[in-house]
Design an enzyme around this catalytic site. Structure first.
Site, PDB file in Angstrom:
ATOM      1  N   ASP A  51       0.826  -1.206   0.000  1.00 35.92           N
ATOM      2  CA  ASP A  51       0.000   0.000   0.000  1.00 35.92           C
ATOM      3  C   ASP A  51       0.863   1.260   0.000  1.00 35.92           C
ATOM      4  O   ASP A  51       2.081   1.206   0.159  1.00 35.92           O
ATOM      5  CB  ASP A  51      -0.921   0.003   1.222  1.00 35.92           C
ATOM      6  CG  ASP A  51      -2.003  -1.052   1.139  1.00 35.92           C
ATOM      7  OD1 ASP A  51      -2.348  -1.464   0.017  1.00 35.92           O
ATOM      8  OD2 ASP A  51      -2.500  -1.471   2.203  1.00 35.92           O
ATOM      9  N   TYR A 109       6.623  -9.974   6.962  1.00 36.73           N
ATOM     10  CA  TYR A 109       6.536  -8.525   7.172  1.00 36.73           C
ATOM     11  C   TYR A 109       7.058  -8.174   8.555  1.00 36.73           C
ATOM     12  O   TYR A 109       7.015  -8.994   9.482  1.00 36.73           O
ATOM     13  CB  TYR A 109       5.079  -8.053   7.086  1.00 36.73           C
ATOM     14  CG  TYR A 109       4.522  -7.909   5.692  1.00 36.73           C
ATOM     15  CD1 TYR A 109       4.593  -6.692   5.011  1.00 36.73           C
ATOM     16  CD2 TYR A 109       3.903  -8.977   5.062  1.00 36.73           C
ATOM     17  CE1 TYR A 109       4.066  -6.550   3.741  1.00 36.73           C
ATOM     18  CE2 TYR A 109       3.378  -8.854   3.786  1.00 36.73           C
ATOM     19  CZ  TYR A 109       3.459  -7.632   3.125  1.00 36.73           C
ATOM     20  OH  TYR A 109       2.936  -7.503   1.860  1.00 36.73           O
TER      21      TYR A 109
END
Length: 256
Positions: A51, A109
């Site tokens: 994003d 992540y």
């Protein structure tokens, strides 16, 4: 021939990986650079979509190209041509059926929180000055392994066939290095999570919910109930994008 690209980028100036109208993206920036230097229309396929503002310490993409080229020379030219916030680590040929998105078996992540104001981390870590119970947050993170449906942590309007994900690891640590005479690791929290796939906004909403655990706003039992509810409204807030990093993508045919 199909080629894999291993790269990294600072996501601060980009509206995510994927090409968007009237907005700078990592994919579009790379497409233009490859097209110019290879004198051909090149369209990269990424291993996933990050994003706006999210960073990638390790990202893979692939492209097809018929002609031969000098790989080390192209890597050098690309790193000279591209903006300073994108780096190409390697380009290598793969099987014609290899796919950076569909063949990935594990993605990792990290989410970075600094609990002491740092002028040099404003776009690389989320500054959160309230006290957090990290041990309790780690207990809550372990509960993720008991579930596979994570609809409660997904964006509501998303086009997916399933909300099932297999989480391999999820934990909080303190990280960093000594700086300015103080131990910076005491002022930095890192949440690491890996899974076979992730839903849109999943990591950021998991972190926001775990922060609520650390603040004492919800209990471990509440955390379980939230996951079982499958309702995004019941989960915690979505933490800011600039603290999130894609750090590793694994393939069955690539060595570390």
């Amino acid at each position: 021939m199909r080629y894999f690209i291993k790269l990294a980028y600072n996501g601060t100036p980009y509206h995510g990986w994927q090409i968007q109208p009237n907005a700078a993206s990592v994919q579009e920036t790379l497409n233009k650079a490859f097209s110019v230097l290879l004198n051909s229309d090149i369209n990269l396929m990424g291993a996933g979509r990050t994003d706006t503002g999210v960073h990638a310490k390790e990202m893979y993409a692939h492209f097809d190209f018929e002609n031969q080229f000098d790989i080390p020379k192209l890597v050098h030219k690309l790193n000279s041509y591209l903006p300073k916030d994108i780096v190409i680590y390697a380009i290598f040929p793969v099987d014609s059926e290899a796919h950076t998105r569909f063949d990935a078996t594990k993605r990792t992540y990290e989410y970075h929180i600094n609990i002491f104001k740092d002028a040099f981390l404003q776009e690389q870590s989320w500054y959160f000055h309230q006290n957090l119970d990290v041990d309790l947050m780690n207990e809550a993170a372990k509960l993720l392994f008991n579930h596979t449906d994570f609809q409660c942590f997904s964006k509501v309007n998303t086009d997916v066939n399933t909300f099932d994900c297999t989480i391999f690891e999820a934990y909080w640590t303190r990280g960093g290095a000594e700086q300015s005479g103080a131990k910076q690791e005491e002022n930095k929290l890192i949440f690491t999570i890996s899974a076979n796939r992730f839903l849109r906004n999943m990591v950021r909403s998991i972190v926001g919910t775990l922060v609520n655990i650390g603040l004492g706003k919800i209990t471990l039992a509440d955390f379980n109930t939230i996951i079982e509810s499958k309702s995004r409204d019941k989960a915690g807030f979505s933490v800011p994008a600039h603290g999130l990093y894609l750090t590793k993508i694994e393939y069955p045919y690539l060595e570390d």
